[in-house]
Scaffold this motif. Structure first.
Motif, short mmCIF file in Angstrom:
data_model
loop_
_atom_site.label_atom_id
_atom_site.label_comp_id
_atom_site.label_asym_id
_atom_site.label_seq_id
_atom_site.Cartn_x
_atom_site.Cartn_y
_atom_site.Cartn_z
N LYS A 262 36.86 33.03 12.88
CA LYS A 262 36.73 33.85 14.07
C LYS A 262 37.55 33.33 15.25
O LYS A 262 37.78 34.05 16.22
N LYS A 263 38.02 32.08 15.18
CA LYS A 263 38.77 31.49 16.28
C LYS A 263 40.28 31.65 16.12
O LYS A 263 41.05 31.09 16.89
N THR A 264 40.71 32.37 15.12
CA THR A 264 42.14 32.51 14.89
C THR A 264 42.78 33.47 15.89
O THR A 264 42.12 34.35 16.45
N LYS A 265 44.07 33.27 16.10
CA LYS A 265 44.86 34.17 16.91
C LYS A 265 45.56 35.16 15.99
O LYS A 265 46.19 34.76 15.02
N ALA A 266 45.46 36.43 16.30
CA ALA A 266 46.08 37.46 15.47
C ALA A 266 47.48 37.78 15.98
O ALA A 266 47.69 37.94 17.18
N MET A 267 48.44 37.82 15.08
CA MET A 267 49.80 38.24 15.41
C MET A 267 50.50 38.66 14.14
O MET A 267 50.00 38.43 13.03
N THR A 268 51.65 39.28 14.30
CA THR A 268 52.41 39.70 13.13
C THR A 268 53.19 38.51 12.57
O THR A 268 53.44 37.52 13.27
N LEU A 269 53.59 38.62 11.32
CA LEU A 269 54.43 37.59 10.72
C LEU A 269 55.73 37.44 11.49
O LEU A 269 56.25 36.34 11.67
N ASP A 270 56.27 38.56 11.95
CA ASP A 270 57.53 38.54 12.68
C ASP A 270 57.40 37.75 13.97
O ASP A 270 58.24 36.89 14.28
#
Length: 299
Positions: A262-270
């Motif tokens: 739950k503590k992860t940062k979401a972003m695209t692979l790019d």
């Protein structure tokens, strides 16, 4: 007449039983051996460093050691859950390995101090899960393993990769398109008859896969997909990495959904590739660095 009727019914039930026995499910767990040919990987990395900074690598010596004294390969055990909608691949780590890692991290101050270009290049990206299989994933940080979690949704053609570098990330993107060419070569893997296919991604990464149509799920390790069955063998020659299934167990459960931290940062692979370019070899242009990081993350 009665004898003929009884014989016909017996044959009918026999055929039905055989058909039921030949049924292969679309939910289960596959154990994989991931083999990384570390000496070949290191030689290739040394070559790239030498091209970027001639004369600074010291020949066969690398970071104070002799490359010829390195193990030729390293084998990691991986577990892949699958159902009709996708697959979830994560490292399998024993309790003893977790204890060894905890001791190693204590001596190294938690293992977060290494910010050099070598960490990503050697595949030492670490990951922490948040429940379910979380404890399984913490042991690989000090061992340089491919401790990451890869999820692919085959229905929506989306992928998620959970990794840790300076922070924890969930990387989301569409599945990479792979062009497959079928061959007439077959191999038995973990008791399943598998057909060889040769593949290539859009950025010309060459893949060799062995799939079985006896498992009717179009998935595989390292986000491989797109074949009429499950991939049980996968080789990426350019990266000196192979995956081989060793055991398949069926069950009726769907893929676990509590693996995300739950503590992860979401972003695209790019976006992730752009943000961590500092971890890659000097002299790489942006396109090469992006390709390199995406390959390290996925494979």
């Amino acid at each position: 007449m009665n004898k003929i009727l009884i014989l016909s019914l017996a044959l009918l039930f026999g055929i039905s039983a055989q058909a039921q026995y030949a049924y292969f499910g679309n939910r289960g767990v596959i154990s994989f051996d991931k083999i990384s040919y570390t000496r070949a990987q290191t030689r290739e990395m040394m070559k790239k460093f030498e091209e970027a900074a001639p004369g600074q690598m010291g020949g066969r010596h690398f970071w104070g050691g002799d490359i010829n004294n390195m193990p030729d390969s390293r084998t990691e055990r991986m577990t892949m859950y699958f159902d009709e909608n996708g697959s979830l691949l994560m490292p399998e780590v024993s309790d003893e390995e977790n204890k060894d890692t905890a001791r190693g991290q204590a001596r190294a101050g938690g293992g977060r101090g290494n910010r050099g270009g070598s960490s990503m290049s050697m595949g030492a990206v670490s990951v922490h899960g948040g429940g379910g299989g979380a404890m399984m994933m913490r042991g690989a940080r000090s061992r340089g393993g491919s401790s990451k979690v890869l999820y692919q949704n085959l229905k929506s053609s989306q992928a998620e990769v959970q990794v840790e570098l300076d922070d924890k990330y969930i990387l989301k993107d569409s599945l990479t398109n792979i062009t497959w060419r079928f061959t007439d070569e077959y191999r038995n893997i973990a008791g399943f008859e598998c057909r060889r296919v040769n593949g290539a991604t859009a950025d010309s990464l060459y893949l060799v896969a062995f799939y079985t149509d006896q498992i009717p799920v179009s998935g595989g390790p390292a986000l491989s997909h797109g074949l009429p069955g499950m991939i049980l063998g996968l080789a990426i020659p350019e990266m000196h990495i192979q995956y081989w299934a060793t055991k398949i167990d069926y069950h009726n459960e769907v893929i676990p959904n509590d693996w995300r931290d739950k503590k992860t940062k979401a972003m695209t692979l790019d976006d992730f590739a752009k943000s961590v370019g500092r971890f890659f070899q000097r002299g790489d242009d942006s396109g090469s660095a992006k390709k390199s990081i995406l390959e390290q993350i996925i494979y």
